[in-house]
Scaffold this active site. Structure first.
Site, PDB file in Angstrom:
ATOM      1  N   HIS A 229     -70.344  16.688  33.774  1.00  0.00           N
ATOM      2  CA  HIS A 229     -70.612  15.280  34.100  1.00  0.00           C
ATOM      3  C   HIS A 229     -71.929  14.898  33.421  1.00  0.00           C
ATOM      4  O   HIS A 229     -71.975  14.748  32.206  1.00  0.00           O
ATOM      5  CB  HIS A 229     -70.634  15.141  35.623  1.00  0.00           C
ATOM      6  CG  HIS A 229     -70.612  13.740  36.161  1.00  0.00           C
ATOM      7  ND1 HIS A 229     -70.445  12.632  35.389  1.00  0.00           N
ATOM      8  CD2 HIS A 229     -70.740  13.275  37.439  1.00  0.00           C
ATOM      9  CE1 HIS A 229     -70.473  11.543  36.151  1.00  0.00           C
ATOM     10  NE2 HIS A 229     -70.651  11.914  37.397  1.00  0.00           N
ATOM     11  N   HIS A 268     -63.032  12.573  27.681  1.00  0.00           N
ATOM     12  CA  HIS A 268     -63.340  11.842  28.915  1.00  0.00           C
ATOM     13  C   HIS A 268     -62.086  11.767  29.764  1.00  0.00           C
ATOM     14  O   HIS A 268     -60.991  11.628  29.226  1.00  0.00           O
ATOM     15  CB  HIS A 268     -63.821  10.420  28.572  1.00  0.00           C
ATOM     16  CG  HIS A 268     -64.602   9.799  29.666  1.00  0.00           C
ATOM     17  ND1 HIS A 268     -63.984   9.145  30.706  1.00  0.00           N
ATOM     18  CD2 HIS A 268     -65.930   9.755  29.915  1.00  0.00           C
ATOM     19  CE1 HIS A 268     -64.916   8.714  31.536  1.00  0.00           C
ATOM     20  NE2 HIS A 268     -66.099   9.072  31.085  1.00  0.00           N
ATOM     21  N   ASP A 322     -72.567  10.556  26.249  1.00  0.00           N
ATOM     22  CA  ASP A 322     -73.524  11.657  26.165  1.00  0.00           C
ATOM     23  C   ASP A 322     -73.764  12.137  24.748  1.00  0.00           C
ATOM     24  O   ASP A 322     -74.745  12.823  24.482  1.00  0.00           O
ATOM     25  CB  ASP A 322     -73.026  12.845  26.999  1.00  0.00           C
ATOM     26  CG  ASP A 322     -73.151  12.569  28.478  1.00  0.00           C
ATOM     27  OD1 ASP A 322     -73.999  11.746  28.841  1.00  0.00           O
ATOM     28  OD2 ASP A 322     -72.398  13.168  29.256  1.00  0.00           O
TER      29      ASP A 322
HETATM   30  N1  ACO Z   1     -63.779  19.377  23.122  1.00  0.00           N
HETATM   31  C1  ACO Z   1     -62.613  19.939  22.717  1.00  0.00           C
HETATM   32  N2  ACO Z   1     -61.447  19.750  23.355  1.00  0.00           N
HETATM   33  C2  ACO Z   1     -61.460  18.958  24.431  1.00  0.00           C
HETATM   34  C3  ACO Z   1     -62.628  18.359  24.887  1.00  0.00           C
HETATM   35  C4  ACO Z   1     -63.821  18.575  24.192  1.00  0.00           C
HETATM   36  N3  ACO Z   1     -64.961  18.035  24.584  1.00  0.00           N
HETATM   37  N4  ACO Z   1     -62.356  17.638  25.995  1.00  0.00           N
HETATM   38  C5  ACO Z   1     -61.049  17.800  26.237  1.00  0.00           C
HETATM   39  N5  ACO Z   1     -60.509  18.598  25.295  1.00  0.00           N
HETATM   40  C6  ACO Z   1     -59.120  19.008  25.210  1.00  0.00           C
HETATM   41  C7  ACO Z   1     -58.830  20.024  26.303  1.00  0.00           C
HETATM   42  O1  ACO Z   1     -59.089  21.338  25.882  1.00  0.00           O
HETATM   43  C8  ACO Z   1     -57.360  19.773  26.589  1.00  0.00           C
HETATM   44  O2  ACO Z   1     -56.620  20.388  25.557  1.00  0.00           O
HETATM   45  P1  ACO Z   1     -55.189  21.043  25.870  1.00  0.00           P
HETATM   46  O3  ACO Z   1     -54.311  19.889  26.230  1.00  0.00           O
HETATM   47  O4  ACO Z   1     -54.835  21.715  24.589  1.00  0.00           O
HETATM   48  O5  ACO Z   1     -55.395  21.999  27.013  1.00  0.00           O
HETATM   49  C9  ACO Z   1     -57.235  18.265  26.396  1.00  0.00           C
HETATM   50  O6  ACO Z   1     -58.286  17.899  25.496  1.00  0.00           O
HETATM   51  C10 ACO Z   1     -57.360  17.471  27.692  1.00  0.00           C
HETATM   52  O7  ACO Z   1     -58.610  17.776  28.278  1.00  0.00           O
HETATM   53  P2  ACO Z   1     -58.883  17.960  29.849  1.00  0.00           P
HETATM   54  O8  ACO Z   1     -59.757  19.151  30.035  1.00  0.00           O
HETATM   55  O9  ACO Z   1     -57.611  17.876  30.616  1.00  0.00           O
HETATM   56  O10 ACO Z   1     -59.704  16.672  30.175  1.00  0.00           O
HETATM   57  P3  ACO Z   1     -60.317  16.336  31.588  1.00  0.00           P
HETATM   58  O11 ACO Z   1     -59.985  14.933  31.862  1.00  0.00           O
HETATM   59  O12 ACO Z   1     -59.967  17.353  32.621  1.00  0.00           O
HETATM   60  O13 ACO Z   1     -61.868  16.547  31.319  1.00  0.00           O
HETATM   61  C11 ACO Z   1     -64.008  16.216  30.475  1.00  0.00           C
HETATM   62  C12 ACO Z   1     -62.688  15.542  30.845  1.00  0.00           C
HETATM   63  C13 ACO Z   1     -64.511  17.093  31.622  1.00  0.00           C
HETATM   64  C14 ACO Z   1     -65.059  15.115  30.223  1.00  0.00           C
HETATM   65  C15 ACO Z   1     -63.787  17.046  29.188  1.00  0.00           C
HETATM   66  O14 ACO Z   1     -63.368  16.197  28.124  1.00  0.00           O
HETATM   67  C16 ACO Z   1     -65.015  17.839  28.790  1.00  0.00           C
HETATM   68  O15 ACO Z   1     -65.242  18.932  29.315  1.00  0.00           O
HETATM   69  N6  ACO Z   1     -65.852  17.274  27.834  1.00  0.00           N
HETATM   70  C17 ACO Z   1     -67.065  17.923  27.452  1.00  0.00           C
HETATM   71  C18 ACO Z   1     -68.143  17.624  28.478  1.00  0.00           C
HETATM   72  C19 ACO Z   1     -68.639  16.211  28.410  1.00  0.00           C
HETATM   73  O16 ACO Z   1     -68.918  15.667  27.345  1.00  0.00           O
HETATM   74  N7  ACO Z   1     -68.784  15.609  29.606  1.00  0.00           N
HETATM   75  C20 ACO Z   1     -69.305  14.245  29.725  1.00  0.00           C
HETATM   76  C21 ACO Z   1     -68.243  13.348  30.261  1.00  0.00           C
HETATM   77  S1  ACO Z   1     -68.813  11.698  30.285  1.00  0.00           S
HETATM   78  C22 ACO Z   1     -69.906  11.631  31.530  1.00  0.00           C
HETATM   79  O17 ACO Z   1     -69.894  12.347  32.507  1.00  0.00           O
HETATM   80  C23 ACO Z   1     -70.931  10.653  31.339  1.00  0.00           C
END
Ligand code: ACO
Length: 385
Positions: A229, A268, A322
């Site tokens: 987050h 996201h 971010d």
């Molecule tokens: N880098 C690479 N691959 C990604 C990323 C990423 N940052 N985010 C999602 N994916 C991929 C996942 O691996 C998944 O792939 P798959 O279908 O092959 O398994 C697919 O995209 C869907 O991702 P989920 O994990 O289901 O997305 P979720 O909605 O659960 O998580 C989250 C969202 C936590 C923000 C995630 O994208 C992440 O961990 N991002 C990196 C951390 C980040 O930047 N957080 C800030 C969020 S914004 C905020 O809080 C202000």
């Protein structure tokens, strides 16, 4: 019939409560498919161009743009509440510089410490006033934490400055020019609210028990601390540092993608298009990196963005707020570990506004679990296990 016990995987449910509606709100909404964010119906781009943090706080709290008089009353109240008790400064001075102490832990404790110094903290009727106090004081706490981390004495707030300008003055130790103050204002505005995110939901869960506003905001701070987050901005910046140069960016990121690493600052839960906050910050990043001579970071970031969108854009993975906030804040002279406390210092407006809204038609939050453990088990005495 309600299923309460099942085999693992037998009952389908949205993991992470994805898409579950928590309540109605008039504060704002995110259109993740189109990459749009609105505060009370107004596009974030218009707000970021024309408004101030104090005005956005009013909009979120009272569901309308203030008149001149209304705005100056809120600004005056926020200024009056800026100072924090000596005991809170003493705590920050004693612990914020400690080895391996995360500033979010200090912020969480310092906000909690404010409550016993506030005679009205337990009054439900005073929730709105408490919200204004906490929003105002979090900037003072965050700036003091940042000073102590750099081995410096905290600087007391000044009355005549805006919320953003006063924060930069308290943190950097001198008045900043209009561009810097505006950029700080924009950073706080962009972080002020964002739908039913984890920290806002945590705030709502706490306030829905009719606990006090301080407890609710501490809940929000706690949820924001995690790297999935609020903590992602810090990690996104660490990644740019680790990559080091523009020429290494493409191979580094291709290797990370191949290893299925989550790239911080991308993806996201709601946005499946470009985060509009990232776009706004990208335009400021060009100016501030030029001023600070830190174009290298922006060049690395731009390469990462290009490769990520080419490889994962089809999956809906784009930069989030971010990704560029780290480059912007670092170029402003703000150290990496203060990024998440600054995010909290902006987001507190949204937490507070949603908490006050929740109290108007409150019902305690109570989702439920599906039990998938053993049934009909019996107690085995410890000597027989
Ligand atoms: N880098 C690479 N691959 C990604 C990323 C990423 N940052 N985010 C999602 N994916 C991929 C996942 O691996 C998944 O792939 P798959 O279908 O092959 O398994 C697919 O995209 C869907 O991702 P989920 O994990 O289901 O997305 P979720 O909605 O659960 O998580 C989250 C969202 C936590 C923000 C995630 O994208 C992440 O961990 N991002 C990196 C951390 C980040 O930047 N957080 C800030 C969020 S914004 C905020 O809080 C202000």
């Amino acid at each position: 019939m309600t299923i309460i016990v099942a085999k693992p995987g037998e009952v389908q449910f949205p993991k992470g409560m994805e898409g579950v509606i928590a309540r109605e709100t008039t504060k704002g909404y995110v259109d993740g498919q189109k990459g749009k964010l609105y505060y009370h119906g107004i596009p974030i781009e218009e707000i970021a161009e024309h408004s101030t943090y104090e005005e956005v706080f009013f909009l979120l709290m009272y569901d309308k743009l203030p008149t001149k008089d209304e705005l100056s009353i809120l600004e005056m109240r926020m200024r009056q509440y800026r100072e924090i008790p000596d005991a809170v400064y003493d705590f920050i001075k004693s612990r914020a510089g400690g080895y391996n102490v995360h500033p979010m832990s200090i912020l969480r404790t310092a906000v909690s410490m404010l409550a016993p110094f506030d005679d009205a903290s337990e009054e439900q009727a005073a929730a709105e006033r408490e919200a204004i106090k906490i929003t105002s004081r979090m900037a003072t706490i965050t700036a003091a934490i940042g000073r102590v981390r750099r081995g410096l004495e905290p600087i007391h707030p000044r009355y005549e400055l805006s919320h953003a300008a006063n924060f930069l003055y308290m943190y950097l130790g001198e008045d900043q020019d209009d561009f810097m103050n505006r950029l700080m204002d924009v950073l706080l505005i962009l972080h002020a609210d964002h739908g039913c995110n984890a920290s806002t939901f945590a705030t709502l869960v706490v306030i829905s028990t009719l606990a006090d506003m301080y407890s609710a905001i501490v809940g929000g701070i706690s949820a924001l601390k995690g790297p999935l987050h609020g903590g992602a901005n810090e990690r996104a910046m660490a990644m740019l540092d680790e990559i080091g140069s523009e020429k290494d960016a493409e191979p580094w990121i291709l290797n990370a993608i191949a290893k299925k690493k989550k790239i911080m600052g991308f993806g996201h839960r709601v946005y499946k298009a470009y985060d509009p906050r990232a776009r706004i910050l990208h335009s400021y990043a060009e100016e501030i990196t030029k001023r600070a001579g830190t174009e290298r970071w922006l060049n690395i970031a731009s390469t990462i963005e290009r490769v990520m969108i080419a490889k994962l854009g089809a999956k809906g993975i784009f930069p989030n707020v971010d990704f560029y906030s780290g480059t912007v804040m670092s170029s402003m002279g703000i150290e990496r570990r203060l990024f998440t406390p600054i995010f909290a210092t902006g987001r507190v407006a949204g937490w507070a506004a949603h908490a006050v809204e929740q109290l108007k038609d409150n019902r305690i939050y109570r989702p439920r679990f599906i039990y998938v453990g053993p049934v009909d088990a019996s107690y085995t005495p410890i000597d027989e296990r």
